[in-house]
Design a protein around this motif. Structure first.
Motif, PDB file in Angstrom:
ATOM      1  N   GLY A 129       2.159 -16.686   4.350  1.00 42.19           N
ATOM      2  CA  GLY A 129       3.393 -16.023   3.959  1.00 42.19           C
ATOM      3  C   GLY A 129       3.225 -15.261   2.665  1.00 42.19           C
ATOM      4  N   THR A 130       4.279 -14.575   2.265  1.00 40.62           N
ATOM      5  CA  THR A 130       4.205 -13.751   1.058  1.00 40.62           C
ATOM      6  C   THR A 130       4.634 -14.525  -0.181  1.00 40.62           C
ATOM      7  OG1 THR A 130       6.434 -12.944   1.532  1.00 40.62           O
ATOM      8  CG2 THR A 130       4.594 -11.627   2.324  1.00 40.62           C
ATOM      9  N   THR A 131       4.974 -15.800  -0.049  1.00 40.70           N
ATOM     10  CA  THR A 131       5.305 -16.621  -1.209  1.00 40.70           C
ATOM     11  C   THR A 131       4.621 -17.969  -1.060  1.00 40.70           C
ATOM     12  OG1 THR A 131       7.290 -17.491  -0.123  1.00 40.70           O
ATOM     13  CG2 THR A 131       7.568 -15.546  -1.504  1.00 40.70           C
ATOM     14  N   GLY A 132       4.216 -18.532  -2.194  1.00 45.58           N
ATOM     15  CA  GLY A 132       3.677 -19.876  -2.188  1.00 45.58           C
ATOM     16  C   GLY A 132       2.228 -19.959  -1.730  1.00 45.58           C
ATOM     17  N   ARG A 133       1.623 -21.120  -1.972  1.00 48.70           N
ATOM     18  CA  ARG A 133       0.243 -21.364  -1.562  1.00 48.70           C
ATOM     19  C   ARG A 133       0.180 -21.603  -0.063  1.00 48.70           C
ATOM     20  NH1 ARG A 133      -1.659 -26.264  -5.125  1.00 48.70           N
ATOM     21  NH2 ARG A 133      -3.496 -26.047  -3.765  1.00 48.70           N
TER      22      ARG A 133
ATOM     23  N   PRO B 284      18.588  -2.069  -3.504  1.00 52.77           N
ATOM     24  CA  PRO B 284      17.359  -1.773  -2.757  1.00 52.77           C
ATOM     25  C   PRO B 284      16.576  -0.599  -3.343  1.00 52.77           C
ATOM     26  CG  PRO B 284      19.295  -0.991  -1.551  1.00 52.77           C
ATOM     27  CD  PRO B 284      19.817  -1.720  -2.745  1.00 52.77           C
ATOM     28  N   LEU B 285      15.272  -0.770  -3.389  1.00 50.30           N
ATOM     29  CA  LEU B 285      14.341   0.304  -3.729  1.00 50.30           C
ATOM     30  C   LEU B 285      13.434   0.506  -2.527  1.00 50.30           C
ATOM     31  CD1 LEU B 285      12.366   0.982  -6.952  1.00 50.30           C
ATOM     32  CD2 LEU B 285      11.100   0.642  -4.834  1.00 50.30           C
ATOM     33  N   ALA B 286      13.213   1.756  -2.146  1.00 50.97           N
ATOM     34  CA  ALA B 286      12.390   2.075  -0.974  1.00 50.97           C
ATOM     35  C   ALA B 286      11.035   2.608  -1.412  1.00 50.97           C
ATOM     36  CB  ALA B 286      13.083   3.108  -0.098  1.00 50.97           C
ATOM     37  N   VAL B 287       9.972   2.027  -0.848  1.00 53.09           N
ATOM     38  CA  VAL B 287       8.618   2.554  -1.018  1.00 53.09           C
ATOM     39  C   VAL B 287       8.254   3.241   0.291  1.00 53.09           C
ATOM     40  CG1 VAL B 287       6.221   2.014  -1.546  1.00 53.09           C
ATOM     41  CG2 VAL B 287       8.067   0.661  -2.579  1.00 53.09           C
ATOM     42  N   VAL B 288       7.943   4.538   0.214  1.00 54.15           N
ATOM     43  CA  VAL B 288       7.795   5.369   1.405  1.00 54.15           C
ATOM     44  C   VAL B 288       6.401   5.988   1.454  1.00 54.15           C
ATOM     45  CG1 VAL B 288       8.633   7.447   2.570  1.00 54.15           C
ATOM     46  CG2 VAL B 288      10.258   5.889   1.471  1.00 54.15           C
ATOM     47  N   VAL B 289       5.783   5.910   2.632  1.00 58.53           N
ATOM     48  CA  VAL B 289       4.525   6.623   2.899  1.00 58.53           C
ATOM     49  C   VAL B 289       4.863   7.792   3.825  1.00 58.53           C
ATOM     50  CG1 VAL B 289       2.217   6.502   3.881  1.00 58.53           C
ATOM     51  CG2 VAL B 289       3.169   4.515   2.686  1.00 58.53           C
ATOM     52  N   PRO B 290       4.769   9.024   3.343  1.00 66.05           N
ATOM     53  CA  PRO B 290       5.144  10.168   4.180  1.00 66.05           C
ATOM     54  C   PRO B 290       4.056  10.486   5.212  1.00 66.05           C
ATOM     55  CG  PRO B 290       4.361  10.951   2.060  1.00 66.05           C
ATOM     56  CD  PRO B 290       4.368   9.447   1.975  1.00 66.05           C
ATOM     57  N   ARG B 291       4.472  11.093   6.311  1.00 63.60           N
ATOM     58  CA  ARG B 291       3.485  11.551   7.303  1.00 63.60           C
ATOM     59  C   ARG B 291       2.643  12.689   6.741  1.00 63.60           C
ATOM     60  NH1 ARG B 291       4.175   9.224  12.138  1.00 63.60           N
ATOM     61  NH2 ARG B 291       6.192   8.287  12.602  1.00 63.60           N
ATOM     62  N   ASP B 292       3.272  13.557   5.958  1.00 62.68           N
ATOM     63  CA  ASP B 292       2.568  14.661   5.322  1.00 62.68           C
ATOM     64  C   ASP B 292       2.674  14.465   3.818  1.00 62.68           C
ATOM     65  OD1 ASP B 292       1.581  16.997   4.293  1.00 62.68           O
ATOM     66  OD2 ASP B 292       2.819  18.337   5.519  1.00 62.68           O
TER      67      ASP B 292
ATOM     68  N   LEU C  31      -0.726  -4.581   2.182  1.00 61.48           N
ATOM     69  CA  LEU C  31      -0.529  -5.446   3.335  1.00 61.48           C
ATOM     70  C   LEU C  31      -0.974  -6.861   3.010  1.00 61.48           C
ATOM     71  CD1 LEU C  31      -1.956  -3.138   6.162  1.00 61.48           C
ATOM     72  CD2 LEU C  31       0.437  -3.372   5.448  1.00 61.48           C
ATOM     73  N   THR C  32      -0.365  -7.824   3.690  1.00 69.93           N
ATOM     74  CA  THR C  32      -0.817  -9.202   3.587  1.00 69.93           C
ATOM     75  C   THR C  32      -2.102  -9.366   4.395  1.00 69.93           C
ATOM     76  OG1 THR C  32       0.369  -9.985   5.549  1.00 69.93           O
ATOM     77  CG2 THR C  32       1.591  -9.936   3.473  1.00 69.93           C
TER      78      THR C  32
ATOM     79  N   ALA D  24       3.807  -8.518  -3.362  1.00 71.51           N
ATOM     80  CA  ALA D  24       3.097  -7.590  -4.240  1.00 71.51           C
ATOM     81  C   ALA D  24       4.031  -6.481  -4.725  1.00 71.51           C
ATOM     82  CB  ALA D  24       1.897  -6.992  -3.512  1.00 71.51           C
ATOM     83  N   LEU D  25       4.896  -5.994  -3.841  1.00 74.76           N
ATOM     84  CA  LEU D  25       5.827  -4.939  -4.237  1.00 74.76           C
ATOM     85  C   LEU D  25       6.879  -5.464  -5.208  1.00 74.76           C
ATOM     86  CD1 LEU D  25       6.378  -3.074  -0.839  1.00 74.76           C
ATOM     87  CD2 LEU D  25       5.071  -2.282  -2.815  1.00 74.76           C
ATOM     88  N   ARG D  26       7.369  -6.688  -4.941  1.00 76.27           N
ATOM     89  CA  ARG D  26       8.352  -7.245  -5.879  1.00 76.27           C
ATOM     90  C   ARG D  26       7.734  -7.416  -7.264  1.00 76.27           C
ATOM     91  NH1 ARG D  26       9.855 -10.498  -1.327  1.00 76.27           N
ATOM     92  NH2 ARG D  26       8.552 -12.204  -2.085  1.00 76.27           N
ATOM     93  N   GLU D  27       6.482  -7.886  -7.303  1.00 70.61           N
ATOM     94  CA  GLU D  27       5.813  -8.042  -8.589  1.00 70.61           C
ATOM     95  C   GLU D  27       5.595  -6.688  -9.261  1.00 70.61           C
ATOM     96  OE1 GLU D  27       2.291 -10.156  -7.598  1.00 70.61           O
ATOM     97  OE2 GLU D  27       3.299 -12.105  -7.437  1.00 70.61           O
TER      98      GLU D  27
END
Length: 542
Positions: free
Chosen positions: A181-185, A469-477, A512-513, A522-525
Motif C-alpha cells: 500500500g501507499t502508507t505504512g510498512r 484538491p490539487l491535480a497533477v496532470v501528464v499531458p498527451r502533448d 508509481l508504486t 509520494a505526491l502528498r509528501e
C-alpha cells in the motif's frame, strides 16, 4: 461424503494428467521465447521439490523469489507448496530497506533470484540473516558476491522427474505475500492451500474470469503481486495455454506478444493498458486481434479507457477489485448481465465474486443504504480472506472487525443490484469544509479529457476549507498541455464547482508504486506543507 483436502497439488495433478500437452510460453529478455508444456513443467517441478530436499530446506520452510514472470517462476509457484513448504513472492521493486525487512520477516531459507536482480540482493545480503542458500534463475551463475550460490538448472540436473508428494492438510500455509500500500510498512499475508485452491476454482466461474481450456492467458501483472491475481493457477487448472511476458511489458513488445501468441485474456493494472492504448493509437498497423478481454485491477479504470478498447479494438475491459489480504479477487464486473439486469456498470468494481460476502458500513458499523450514493467502508469476508497478518519480527494490528469482517480501508457505495463502486481510499478522500471529494472520480474524469494522458489528485492544506484538491496532470502533448480553463470546463460537466481542483500541476510523469498504481503518498509528501494556491518548490502549473 468422502473427505478430501483440496490443495495446490490437485491443481498441479490436473494440469499434468489432463492438459500435459498445453503450452507455456515465456518471453526472454532478448526477445526470443521459451516454450514447453504443462507435462514438461510437472517433471521439472518434481525435480525442484527433490532439489529442495537435498538442500536440506526445512519441511515447513519459506522459500523466497525475486523474479519476473517466466517458466522458472511458474515452477516455483508449485514445487515448494506441494512439498509442504511456502512460497514468499518477494517484491523486487520495494526500497532496499523494505526488501530486506520482508525477507527477514518471512524467514526465507532459500532465495531464488533473477540475474537482473542480483545487484539489488547483493546490496542487502548482509542483512538477510535467515537466507542459507541463493539460487540464480539461469543456466549458469554470473559474477556475484552472493554465497553460497548455485544456478537453477544445475540445481535441477540429476534430480528425478517423479516425486512422492506428501498428503497435505488443506489448511497448511502454501504462500506469503507482503502488502504494498501507499502508507505504512509492508505487512505479511499468508495463504493456505484451501484458500488458493478455492480461489483457483472460482476463477473459472462464468461470472468471474471464465477461464477455460479454449483460452490463452497472459498475466502481465508481476508474479510477485498477490499470486499474479491467481492466473498462473487458474490457467493450469483449466488447461489454458499460459503466456508469461518476462521483461517484455513495454507497449510495443507486449502488443507483439499478445497478438503473436493468440492471447485471449490478459491481466494488468490500468497503467499498462493506458500505455498500450496510446501505442496502438500511434501505430495503426498494430492490433489486438485475438484478445477478447483485458482484466484490470489495482486501481480504478476510467470510463474513457473502457470506451477506447470497446470502440477502437473490440476488446472488453473487465474491472475487478481485490487486495493482498483477499488472495486477491473480491469483486468483479461480470462478462454478461443477468436477464433483465441491463448492461453491467463496468466502471464500478463489480459484484462480490462467488464465495465472497461484502458490506458497506458507516462509522458506527451500520450498513449504508444500497442506493449508489451513500458512502461507507467496504468490508469483506470469505474462505480466501485473511484472518490477520503474519510476522516473525513485530506485532501487527488485526485488520478484522470484532465480528470477523476484513476492514479494507476503501470507501465505497453500492446499489440495489449489488454493484460496488470504490470511490476512494480512506487516506485519499479530500475533506473540504466538512464535505467529501473523491479523488478517484476526479482522476477518472480528467483522464477522459482528450489532452490528458494521466492524472492524480491529492489533498493539500487550505486555511479556509481545511483541504482542497490539487491535480497533477501528464499531458498527451507535452508541448501543448490543456489549460486550466479547459480542464475546469471539462470537469464542470460532471461535478459541482466546489469539487474542482484549485490548482493543476503539469508533470512529465506521475510516480508509481511497486505495483503500478499512482503513488499518492509520494505526491502528498511532495506537496506537504503547501496550499492549493501555490507551491514555491513546484514548477509547471497550467
Amino acid at each position: 461424503m468422502l473427505e478430501s483436502d483440496f490443495t495446490l497439488t490437485d491443481v498441479l495433478d490436473r494440469a499434468d494428467s489432463l492438459f500435459a500437452d498445453r503450452e507455456i510460453v515465456s518471453a526472454r529478455p532478448d526477445g526470443s521465447r521459451h516454450r514447453y508444456t504443462y507435462g514438461d513443467a510437472a517433471d521439472r517441478i518434481a525435480r525442484l521439490a527433490g532439489a529442495l530436499d537435498d538442500l536440506g530446506v526445512s519441511s515447513d520452510a519459506r522459500v523466497g523469489t525475486l523474479a519476473r514472470n517466466h517458466h522458472r517462476h511458474f515452477e516455483l509457484y508449485f514445487a515448494p507448496a506441494c512439498a509442504g513448504r511456502s512460497l514468499h513472492m518477494g517484491n523486487v521493486r520495494l526500497p532496499a530497506a523494505d526488501l530486506a525487512a520482508t525477507i527477514r520477516d518471512a524467514g526465507d531459507e532459500v532465495l531464488f533470484v533473477d540475474p537482473a536482480f542480483l545487484e539489488r540482493v547483493e546490496a542487502v545480503a548482509d542483512d538477510l540473516d535467515t537466507v542459507e542458500q541463493y539460487v540464480v534463475l539461469a543456466e549458469s551463475v554470473p559474477e556475484t558476491t552472493l554465497d553460497p550460490v548455485v544456478a537453477y538448472e544445475d540445481l535441477l540436473a540429476g534430480q528425478s522427474p517423479t516425486y512422492d508428494w506428501p498428503t497435505l492438510d488443506e489448511e497448511r500455509e502454501c504462500g506469503l505475500c507482503y502488502t504494498t500500500g501507499t502508507t505504512g510498512r509492508p505487512k505479511g499475508v499468508t495463504y493456505t492451500h484451501r484458500a488458493l485452491a478455492l480461489h483457483t476454482m472460482m476463477n473459472g466461474h462464468v461470472d468471474t474470469y471464465a477461464i477455460g481450456a479454449r483460452d490463452t492467458v497472459c498475466p502481465v501483472v508481476p508474479m510477485f503481486h498477490v499470486n499474479a491475481w491467481g492466473f498462473p493457477y487458474a490457467a493450469a487448472f483449466a488447461g489454458a495455454d499460459l503466456v508469461l511476458p518476462g521483461a517484455q511489458t513495454d507497449p510495443e513488445p507486449l502488443a507483439d506478444l499478445l497478438a503473436g501468441e493468440g492471447v485471449t485474456v490478459a491481466a494488468g493494472v490500468p497503467t499498462v493498458w493506458r500505455r498500450l492504448a496510446a501505442h496502438l493509437d500511434e501505430t495503426p498497423a498494430a492490433d489486438l486481434d485475438p484478445v477478447e478481454r483485458l482484466v484490470v485491477g489495482g486501481a480504478s479504470v476510467p470510463a474513457s479507457l473502457i470506451r477506447t478498447y470497446d470502440d477502437a479494438h473490440d476488446v472488453t475491459v473487465q474491472q475487478g477489485w481485490g487486495m493482498t489480504e483477499t488472495s486477491p479477487l473480491g469483486l468483479l464486473t461480470p462478462l454478461d448481465p443477468e436477464p433483465g439486469d441491463g448492461t453491467p456498470p463496468r466502471t464500478t468494481e463489480g459484484r462480490p465474486v462467488p464465495g465472497i460476502s461484502a458490506r458497506v458500513v458507516d462509522d458506527d458499523g451500520e450498513r449504508v443504504a444500497r442506493d449508489g450514493e451513500a458512502m461507507g467502508e467496504l468490508q469483506v469476508r470469505g474462505p480466501w480472506v485473511t484472518d490477520g497478518y503474519a510476522s516473525r519480527t513485530r506485532e501487527v494490528e488485526s485488520p478484522l472487525t470484532d465480528d470477523g469482517w476484513l476492514r479494507t480501508g476503501d470507501v465505497a457505495t453500492w446499489n440495489a443490484d449489488g454493484y460496488v463502486d470504490v470511490v476512494d481510499r480512506t487516506d485519499d478522500l479530500i475533506n473540504s469544509g466538512g464535505e467529501w471529494i473523491s479523488s478517484i472520480e476526479l482522476e477518472d474524469e480528467l483522464m477522459a479529457h482528450a489532452g490528458v494522458a494521466e492524472a492524480a489528485i491529492v489533498p493539500v492544506a487550505d486555511e479556509t476549507w481545511g483541504e482542497r484538491p490539487l491535480a497533477v496532470v501528464v499531458p498527451r502533448d507535452g508541448d501543448d498541455p490543456p489549460g486550466t480553463d479547459a480542464l475546469d470546463a471539462h470537469l464542470r460537466e460532471s461535478f459541482p464547482s466546489w469539487w474542482l481542483p484549485d490548482r493543476y500541476v503539469v508533470r512529465e510523469s506521475i510516480p508509481l508504486t511497486t505495483t503500478g498504481k499512482f503513488d499518492k503518498r509520494a505526491l502528498r509528501e511532495r506537496f506537504e506543507g503547501t496550499d492549493a494556491g501555490g507551491d514555491d518548490a513546484s514548477e509547471g502549473d497550467v
